[in-house]
Design an enzyme around this catalytic site. Sequence first.
Site, PDB file in Angstrom:
ATOM      1  N   GLY A 187       4.920  -6.265   5.917  1.00 12.09           N
ATOM      2  CA  GLY A 187       4.635  -7.251   6.965  1.00 12.09           C
ATOM      3  C   GLY A 187       3.136  -7.439   7.144  1.00 12.09           C
ATOM      4  N   ASP A 220      -2.326  -1.913  10.472  1.00 12.98           N
ATOM      5  CA  ASP A 220      -2.500  -1.865   9.012  1.00 12.98           C
ATOM      6  C   ASP A 220      -3.047  -3.170   8.438  1.00 12.98           C
ATOM      7  OD1 ASP A 220      -1.596   0.705   8.781  1.00 12.98           O
ATOM      8  OD2 ASP A 220       0.394   0.177   8.024  1.00 12.98           O
ATOM      9  N   GLY A 259       7.281   1.715   4.674  1.00 10.34           N
ATOM     10  CA  GLY A 259       5.968   2.363   4.790  1.00 10.34           C
ATOM     11  C   GLY A 259       4.984   1.805   3.781  1.00 10.34           C
ATOM     12  N   ALA A 264       3.645  -1.424   4.124  1.00  9.47           N
ATOM     13  CA  ALA A 264       2.854  -2.472   4.784  1.00  9.47           C
ATOM     14  C   ALA A 264       3.239  -3.894   4.363  1.00  9.47           C
ATOM     15  CB  ALA A 264       1.356  -2.240   4.570  1.00  9.47           C
ATOM     16  N   LYS A 311       0.849  -1.211   0.000  1.00 12.29           N
ATOM     17  CA  LYS A 311       0.000   0.000   0.000  1.00 12.29           C
ATOM     18  C   LYS A 311       0.875   1.248   0.000  1.00 12.29           C
ATOM     19  CE  LYS A 311       0.656   1.428   4.548  1.00 12.29           C
ATOM     20  NZ  LYS A 311       1.495   2.568   4.905  1.00 12.29           N
TER      21      LYS A 311
HETATM   22  P1  ATP Z   1       4.092  -0.257   7.589  1.00 12.47           P
HETATM   23  O1  ATP Z   1       3.814   0.494   6.344  1.00 12.47           O
HETATM   24  O2  ATP Z   1       2.945  -1.201   7.954  1.00 12.47           O
HETATM   25  O3  ATP Z   1       4.552   0.572   8.733  1.00 12.47           O
HETATM   26  P2  ATP Z   1       6.800  -0.983   6.959  1.00 12.47           P
HETATM   27  O4  ATP Z   1       7.011  -0.928   5.491  1.00 12.47           O
HETATM   28  O5  ATP Z   1       7.258   0.202   7.740  1.00 12.47           O
HETATM   29  O6  ATP Z   1       5.268  -1.289   7.222  1.00 12.47           O
HETATM   30  P3  ATP Z   1       7.431  -3.740   7.231  1.00 12.47           P
HETATM   31  O7  ATP Z   1       8.033  -4.096   5.926  1.00 12.47           O
HETATM   32  O8  ATP Z   1       6.043  -4.199   7.438  1.00 12.47           O
HETATM   33  O9  ATP Z   1       7.554  -2.195   7.528  1.00 12.47           O
HETATM   34  O10 ATP Z   1       8.385  -4.354   8.346  1.00 12.47           O
HETATM   35  C1  ATP Z   1       8.822  -3.709   9.500  1.00 12.47           C
HETATM   36  C2  ATP Z   1       9.649  -4.711  10.316  1.00 12.47           C
HETATM   37  O11 ATP Z   1       8.800  -5.793  10.702  1.00 12.47           O
HETATM   38  C3  ATP Z   1      10.774  -5.357   9.530  1.00 12.47           C
HETATM   39  O12 ATP Z   1      11.975  -4.663   9.701  1.00 12.47           O
HETATM   40  C4  ATP Z   1      10.858  -6.759  10.115  1.00 12.47           C
HETATM   41  O13 ATP Z   1      11.827  -6.825  11.120  1.00 12.47           O
HETATM   42  C5  ATP Z   1       9.520  -7.007  10.757  1.00 12.47           C
HETATM   43  N1  ATP Z   1       8.703  -8.060  10.094  1.00 12.47           N
HETATM   44  C6  ATP Z   1       8.004  -9.010  10.722  1.00 12.47           C
HETATM   45  N2  ATP Z   1       7.343  -9.772   9.844  1.00 12.47           N
HETATM   46  C7  ATP Z   1       7.610  -9.324   8.629  1.00 12.47           C
HETATM   47  C8  ATP Z   1       7.217  -9.717   7.324  1.00 12.47           C
HETATM   48  N3  ATP Z   1       6.402 -10.754   7.104  1.00 12.47           N
HETATM   49  N4  ATP Z   1       7.678  -8.988   6.290  1.00 12.47           N
HETATM   50  C9  ATP Z   1       8.489  -7.914   6.504  1.00 12.47           C
HETATM   51  N5  ATP Z   1       8.908  -7.520   7.709  1.00 12.47           N
HETATM   52  C10 ATP Z   1       8.471  -8.200   8.774  1.00 12.47           C
END
Ligand code: ATP
Length: 290
Positions: free
Chosen positions: A104, A138, A100, A102, A10
């Site tokens: 995970g 999220d 950012g 999403a 997203k």
């Molecule tokens: P959001 O936009 O929801 O804040 P994000 O892009 O900031 O997401 P993610 O890629 O979701 O961040 O991951 C943040 C942290 O979560 C990663 O550094 C990792 O350590 C941990 N993590 C746990 N499970 C997962 C997964 N399935 N995929 C990616 N990261 C994961």
Amino acid sequence: MRTTVRAAAKINLFLDITGKRGDGYHIVNMVMQSVSLYDEVTVTVGNGDGEITVSCTDENVPCDETNTAYKAVKEFFKYAEMKPVNVWVKIKKRIPSQAGMAGGSTDAAAVLVALNEMLETEFSQDELAEIAENIGADVPFCIYGGTMTANGIGTILTPLPEMPECYIVVVKPDIKISTKEAYAKSDSIGYEQTRSIETMIDAVCNGNINAVGKALYNKFEEVVEVPEIDEIKSCMETYGAEGALMTGSGSAIFGIFEEKSDADDCMDYLERHFENVWLVEPVSECQVIK
Ligand code: ATP
């Protein structure tokens, strides 16, 4: 039994932080949009007494009980009040982490969708979103996908009409940003609302991509330091973007283009200067069983 789900990333077209609850959760006002950058999540169920095994093509993603996919399996069996069986989750990672986007959260949503399909629990999307809420703020959005407003802690969701057709260039600079730390930093600037989400909602509802570009806003840009942000945003604008913004708590930055040729030219330039660049489009679904 095995199911593979294509799980979309997203971007945030609008993100304001309007307060903080007593329990530490922040109150947000967002417009979220699913885009065509996908992880591929393969879930296998088999005999056994509830062992969970997660693997991921990105070695930096932890595959222990902190992985969102692992948490999703746990929460699914808890909600379903079923005796857990063994579950293997394989994640083919394409969505950048700490971007950012999403990554995970969408993996967790994919696991819920896959288990619902294979174990024939027939939970509705609303029920899956209820399970999702226990995994992360999220994750409910990643059950529905498309274009939605998100309020409260991000889990009160309202669908909007589909975003007008456009091309979105995404760049992920090397810097990784922790969402938790970014929210902590946002506390220092207070929660005064300076921008109205209504302008973005009107732009989306009117199908006006030019107005969407103008209404882009992300409060995190005021607190998160991404050294290349100005360079990337002005490059996107030079190539004809309707607007450019950091998504979520960063560090990915996107530009919205009406014309594919402009987006292609911008891609050509950015690919020469950055390692991680994608050309994506808005999509109306987040989880698609393959
Ligand atoms: P959001 O936009 O929801 O804040 P994000 O892009 O900031 O997401 P993610 O890629 O979701 O961040 O991951 C943040 C942290 O979560 C990663 O550094 C990792 O350590 C941990 N993590 C746990 N499970 C997962 C997964 N399935 N995929 C990616 N990261 C994961």
